[in-house]
Motif scaffolding. Structure first.
Motif, PDB file in Angstrom:
ATOM      1  N   ARG A 146       0.786  -1.408  -0.027  1.00 47.54           N
ATOM      2  CA  ARG A 146       0.075   0.075  -0.017  1.00 47.54           C
ATOM      3  C   ARG A 146       0.806   1.136  -0.083  1.00 47.54           C
ATOM      4  O   ARG A 146       0.542   2.188  -0.555  1.00 47.54           O
ATOM      5  N   PRO A 147       1.898   1.523   0.831  1.00 47.46           N
ATOM      6  CA  PRO A 147       2.583   2.573   0.754  1.00 47.46           C
ATOM      7  C   PRO A 147       3.397   2.886  -0.787  1.00 47.46           C
ATOM      8  O   PRO A 147       3.471   4.090  -1.038  1.00 47.46           O
ATOM      9  N   VAL A 148       3.783   1.811  -1.342  1.00 53.65           N
ATOM     10  CA  VAL A 148       4.197   1.731  -2.773  1.00 53.65           C
ATOM     11  C   VAL A 148       3.361   2.303  -3.675  1.00 53.65           C
ATOM     12  O   VAL A 148       3.788   3.224  -4.546  1.00 53.65           O
ATOM     13  N   TRP A 149       2.128   1.858  -3.512  1.00 50.81           N
ATOM     14  CA  TRP A 149       0.798   2.312  -4.450  1.00 50.81           C
ATOM     15  C   TRP A 149       0.664   3.649  -4.141  1.00 50.81           C
ATOM     16  O   TRP A 149       0.306   4.516  -5.191  1.00 50.81           O
ATOM     17  N   TRP A 150       0.913   4.305  -2.896  1.00 53.62           N
ATOM     18  CA  TRP A 150       0.548   5.611  -2.549  1.00 53.62           C
ATOM     19  C   TRP A 150       1.625   6.349  -3.165  1.00 53.62           C
ATOM     20  O   TRP A 150       1.271   7.442  -3.927  1.00 53.62           O
ATOM     21  N   LEU A 151       2.788   5.989  -3.311  1.00 45.94           N
ATOM     22  CA  LEU A 151       3.801   6.833  -3.697  1.00 45.94           C
ATOM     23  C   LEU A 151       3.817   6.873  -5.448  1.00 45.94           C
ATOM     24  O   LEU A 151       3.998   7.741  -6.060  1.00 45.94           O
ATOM     25  N   MET A 152       3.461   5.662  -5.876  1.00 43.60           N
ATOM     26  CA  MET A 152       3.078   5.673  -7.281  1.00 43.60           C
ATOM     27  C   MET A 152       1.885   6.375  -7.586  1.00 43.60           C
ATOM     28  O   MET A 152       2.018   7.157  -8.800  1.00 43.60           O
ATOM     29  N   GLY A 153       0.804   6.693  -6.757  1.00 47.79           N
ATOM     30  CA  GLY A 153      -0.196   7.377  -7.170  1.00 47.79           C
ATOM     31  C   GLY A 153       0.175   8.802  -7.237  1.00 47.79           C
ATOM     32  O   GLY A 153      -0.366   9.769  -8.071  1.00 47.79           O
ATOM     33  N   LEU A 154       1.233   9.316  -6.643  1.00 50.24           N
ATOM     34  CA  LEU A 154       1.683  10.897  -6.563  1.00 50.24           C
ATOM     35  C   LEU A 154       2.342  11.000  -8.147  1.00 50.24           C
ATOM     36  O   LEU A 154       2.038  11.999  -8.396  1.00 50.24           O
ATOM     37  N   ALA A 155       2.937  10.109  -8.462  1.00 49.54           N
ATOM     38  CA  ALA A 155       3.573  10.198  -9.955  1.00 49.54           C
ATOM     39  C   ALA A 155       2.550  10.191 -10.903  1.00 49.54           C
ATOM     40  O   ALA A 155       2.644  10.922 -11.737  1.00 49.54           O
ATOM     41  N   VAL A 156       1.413   9.475 -10.746  1.00 48.97           N
ATOM     42  CA  VAL A 156       0.290   9.322 -11.705  1.00 48.97           C
ATOM     43  C   VAL A 156      -0.449  10.414 -11.703  1.00 48.97           C
ATOM     44  O   VAL A 156      -0.695  11.105 -12.688  1.00 48.97           O
ATOM     45  N   ARG A 157      -0.580  11.132 -10.456  1.00 53.74           N
ATOM     46  CA  ARG A 157      -1.140  12.382 -10.505  1.00 53.74           C
ATOM     47  C   ARG A 157      -0.517  13.592 -11.091  1.00 53.74           C
ATOM     48  O   ARG A 157      -1.082  14.411 -11.724  1.00 53.74           O
ATOM     49  N   GLY A 158       0.892  13.470 -10.788  1.00 56.28           N
ATOM     50  CA  GLY A 158       1.516  14.372 -11.724  1.00 56.28           C
ATOM     51  C   GLY A 158       1.626  14.224 -13.149  1.00 56.28           C
ATOM     52  O   GLY A 158       1.402  15.281 -13.969  1.00 56.28           O
ATOM     53  N   MET A 159       1.304  13.062 -13.638  1.00 56.17           N
ATOM     54  CA  MET A 159       1.448  12.612 -15.174  1.00 56.17           C
ATOM     55  C   MET A 159      -0.039  13.044 -15.751  1.00 56.17           C
ATOM     56  O   MET A 159      -0.270  13.828 -16.866  1.00 56.17           O
ATOM     57  N   LEU A 160      -1.231  12.953 -14.761  1.00 62.14           N
ATOM     58  CA  LEU A 160      -2.476  13.450 -15.114  1.00 62.14           C
ATOM     59  C   LEU A 160      -2.470  15.007 -15.211  1.00 62.14           C
ATOM     60  O   LEU A 160      -3.334  15.386 -16.157  1.00 62.14           O
ATOM     61  N   ALA A 161      -1.602  15.661 -14.290  1.00 60.13           N
ATOM     62  CA  ALA A 161      -1.806  17.144 -14.261  1.00 60.13           C
ATOM     63  C   ALA A 161      -1.368  17.657 -15.427  1.00 60.13           C
ATOM     64  O   ALA A 161      -1.676  18.523 -16.062  1.00 60.13           O
ATOM     65  N   ILE A 162      -0.138  17.087 -15.763  1.00 61.66           N
ATOM     66  CA  ILE A 162       0.636  17.428 -16.949  1.00 61.66           C
ATOM     67  C   ILE A 162      -0.353  17.357 -18.255  1.00 61.66           C
ATOM     68  O   ILE A 162      -0.415  18.055 -19.078  1.00 61.66           O
ATOM     69  N   SER A 163      -1.047  16.040 -18.267  1.00 64.22           N
ATOM     70  CA  SER A 163      -1.892  15.869 -19.455  1.00 64.22           C
ATOM     71  C   SER A 163      -2.961  16.527 -19.725  1.00 64.22           C
ATOM     72  O   SER A 163      -3.432  17.203 -20.715  1.00 64.22           O
ATOM     73  N   ALA A 164      -3.668  16.985 -18.308  1.00 61.28           N
ATOM     74  CA  ALA A 164      -4.774  17.984 -18.432  1.00 61.28           C
ATOM     75  C   ALA A 164      -4.283  19.371 -18.829  1.00 61.28           C
ATOM     76  O   ALA A 164      -5.017  20.053 -19.555  1.00 61.28           O
ATOM     77  N   TRP A 165      -3.130  19.678 -18.412  1.00 54.74           N
ATOM     78  CA  TRP A 165      -2.703  21.025 -18.885  1.00 54.74           C
ATOM     79  C   TRP A 165      -2.297  21.187 -20.538  1.00 54.74           C
ATOM     80  O   TRP A 165      -2.685  21.926 -20.713  1.00 54.74           O
TER      81      TRP A 165
END
Length: 747
Positions: free
Chosen positions: A500-519
């Motif tokens: 679970r901690p690894v998935w949480w860290l992965m989620g931070l990177a994926v959120r960054g990817m989605l934020a860049i994509s939305a921009w």
């Protein structure tokens, strides 16, 4: 041989300069000598082998596009054997030896297509049917509004085994919990897998046929889970267990991360994309990074690379192992096992299987002390992938993945960042050098991959993402350095419940990817729709890519001619003036403003495909009949720009009037025998020919159909007689199947 050809070229130059040869003869003599020299260098560099893969693919292409009927498997095998039997006699004539080997490869490709069709042959539902369905759930994809199931059919109504599809894909919307491996009974509304929405468009029916799916539809009413009547076959039980494990991990990842970031992260790990909303899909497509969420070459290479690096680094920490054993080969072997397991866990999707073959060939080259990235390895991977699934040659996934890798291998000497590399100097200078190398390398590789895949992406999807270079340059480092390593670590920690901690860290990177994509998606013209061009332009552009990437000599220059011709054809496509739905529910006609206007009620997805093929970026919901369309309860009429009158009849009472005045009469009904309309397209025509498109010209209408002429292919439902299919039922647990699934829906 190369030296002799070089002397021939040098010997022709004095005569050329002295003007002793006629101009045309001088040109052809020098060109021929240069061509012979180029071929000699290609032979010396062992770069003729990749052309065998091209010949193999050409044979497959001939099988799928030119055959009429069911060819014999023996014929191409005998022809290939004869060609191979002549090769010992042609050792002294290398040109004819190459021709014979190429013909043998082409015949073997043709044979691979014949064998594949015979191996997957199964019944395809002939017409829309509502009946009780019993079967076993092979796979289940959870979605935002329910689930989509692959069911191995045991019975469907009163259909005999010869007419009953072996496997169907159905959707349902209910709170009832189903699991892969469950036996179920429910009422199902099934229809034949939808064929292309337009001539030259994506044919879902063909892809479904090669996946063993003979019908699609929805479950209605109550779904009853039955006790198993007999033990499941080993293959089915294993596949269901893996699919259930994927669903469990998908839910765990989405719960640990939350939101759309969790859905995207789960798709990156398990390949289950059903929880990703259409809005997120649109954002990823606009940014040009939708390929990230499809388990394919990027995932396989990164997964294999992470395992390879971890194993090699771990072994290198033990000095005695680093000195005594070949740790690089051990790491390659472990990576091969790991990436195979990852492919199995991700569902063995079509794109993942091809990527696995390519990755295993590259890693296998390390075991035998050969360069991992070489054009020979790529050609071998292509032959293996096509031999297993010849139909993949016609799809965008194969074309784009192998085209991108070919471009990257050909341009590898220019992409290593040597201009920015600094061995000495202070640590800030070395750090800046490293950053410049990584940044320029990422931009360059992204640009090369986009150029190599642009013809295929534009042909299949009619869209271009101008900011895809920016999107890939900003997100791929994040995916490579954070997302995928976290995915591998999460998979390793999952059996210990420490993930679970690894998935949480992965989620931070994926959120960054989605934020860049939305921009990036917020930029103007992030998605540019281009008119669909024909297969001739695509063939020329594909040939240009092959000529630009496979040769190592100056024969690369030959790519200029097909590239110029292909671009000219693609830039000036001959657009259709009238599109007709394969079920006759609606049509679209070009109006006085040059844009399509709607007659009747074609399905939204079908209308969207027509608009994209026409280069029209309007959403389907914003397109109406317009002021030139006249509709009532009996049908619609419209006058084309050349004065022809088009009539769409939805009620038989309109035939008396429209048969007398219409130049083109369209209906899903059966036209009465006395109708005098010059061109009549009715239920019989649509059942036999499928979706139809027409160009209006002075010489008369030019008609093109999705099925074309000749014998129907095995994946095409045979024409049926009787009344038109009834409209879908509503209410209960009915979840309508999309009218035309997208090319990604079977991957």
């Amino acid at each position: 041989m190369a030296e002799e050809s070089g002397r021939a070229v040098r010997g022709a130059l004095p005569a050329l300069a002295a003007g002793r040869l006629p101009a045309a003869a001088r040109f052809f003599e020098v060109a021929a000598a240069e061509f012979r020299g180029g071929l000699a260098r290609e032979a010396e560099q062992r770069r003729l082998f990749p052309w065998l893969a091209v010949a193999f693919g050409a044979g497959i292409l001939v099988f799928f596009t030119a055959t009429d009927g069911t060819p014999s498997l023996a014929a191409p095998l005998i022809a290939a054997a004869l060609c191979l039997g002549l090769t010992p006699l042609l050792r002294a004539r290398p040109v004819w030896l190459g021709v014979m080997l190429g013909l043998a490869a082409a015949f073997l490709g043709f044979a691979a297509g014949v064998r594949r069709v015979a191996s997957v042959a199964g019944p395809v539902l002939a017409r829309t049917t509502i009946a009780p369905l019993t079967g076993v759930v092979e796979a289940l994809d959870e979605r935002e509004g329910g689930a989509r199931l692959i069911v191995r059919v045991e019975s469907f109504g009163d259909l005999s085994e010869a007419a009953r599809p072996r496997r169907v894909r159905v959707s349902y919307r209910t709170a009832q919990v189903l699991r892969p491996g469950d036996s179920l009974r429910a009422t199902a509304r099934l229809l034949p897998p939808p064929e292309a929405a337009r001539p030259g468009g994506y044919d879902f029916a063909r892809d479904a046929y090669f996946r063993g799916i003979g019908a699609v539809g929805s479950l209605t009413g109550k779904v009853e889970v039955l006790p198993p009547s007999a033990p499941l076959a080993t293959e089915l039980r294993l596949g269901a267990s893996i699919d259930e494990a994927r669903n469990v991990l998908t839910r765990r990842i989405t719960e640990a991360i939350g939101g759309q970031a969790g859905a995207v992260a789960a798709a990156l790990v398990t390949g289950k994309r059903g929880l990703i909303s259409e809005e997120t899909n649109a954002v990823l497509r606009a940014a040009g990074i939708y390929h990230v969420v499809s388990i394919s070459g990027l995932h396989m290479v990164l997964a294999a690379g992470v395992v390879f690096w971890l194993v090699r680094a771990g072994l290198a920490l033990v000095p005695i192992l680093a000195l005594a054993v070949p740790i690089k080969k051990i790491a390659a072997g472990v990576a091969m096992v790991g990436v195979t397991a990852y492919c199995a866990f991700s569902g063995w999707d079509v794109a993942a299987e091809r990527a696995l073959i390519m990755t295993l060939v590259m890693l296998g080259a390390i075991l035998v002390d050969r360069p991992a990235l070489s054009m020979r390895n790529l050609a071998l991977a292509a032959i293996l992938a096509l031999a297993r699934e010849p139909e993949s040659l016609l799809g965008p996934s194969f074309q784009m993945s192998f085209g991108a890798v070919a471009g990257l291998i050909a341009c590898a000497p220019l992409l290593d960042g040597r201009f920015f590399r600094r061995e000495g100097g202070s640590w800030p200078a070395r750090a800046l050098s490293w950053l410049m190398t990584v940044g320029v390398g990422t931009l360059a590789t992204t640009l090369v991959a986009q150029i190599a895949t642009a013809p295929f992406a534009t042909y299949h999807f009619q869209t271009v993402q101008p900011f895809g270079l920016v999107g890939n340059a900003l997100t791929l480092p994040l995916v490579s350095l954070a997302v995928m390593p976290a995915a591998v670590l999460g998979m390793l920690a999952y059996p210990f419940a420490l993930d679970r901690p690894v998935w949480w860290l992965m989620g931070l990177a994926v959120r960054g990817m989605l934020a860049i994509s939305a921009w990036i998606a917020g930029f103007g013209q992030a998605n540019v729709v281009l008119p669909a061009f024909g297969t001739g332009a695509l063939m020329l552009l594909a040939l240009a890519l092959l000529l630009a990437t496979l040769p190592v000599s100056r024969l690369k220059a030959l790519a200029v001619l097909p590239a110029a011709c292909g671009l000219a054809l693609a830039a000036t496509p001959a657009r259709f003036d009238l599109y007709i739905d394969r079920d006759g529910a609606g049509a679209a006609l070009r109006g006085a403003d040059g844009r399509l206007a709607v007659l009747g009620r074609p399905p939204a997805f079908v209308l969207e495909q027509w608009l994209k093929a026409d280069g029209d970026s309007r959403p389907a919901a914003d397109v109406s009949g317009g002021p030139d369309v006249r509709c009532d309860r009996l049908g619609c009429t419209m006058t084309a720009t050349d004065g022809r009158k088009i009539a769409l009849v939805t009620d038989k009472r309109a035939f008396a009037e429209d048969c007398a005045r219409a130049d083109i009469l369209i209906t899903r009904l059966t036209i009465p025998p006395g109708c005098v309309a010059p061109l009549r397209i009715d239920r019989a025509h649509l059942a036999a020919q499928g979706a139809t498109a027409i160009r209006l010209g002075p010489a008369g209408p030019e008609i093109v159909t999705a099925r074309g002429s000749g014998t129907p292919r095995p994946w095409q439902a045979r024409p049926t007689t009787g009344p038109p299919p009834s409209p879908p039922a509503t209410g209960g647990a009915f979840a309508p199947e999309p009218a035309d699934p997208s090319p990604e829906s079977l991957q």
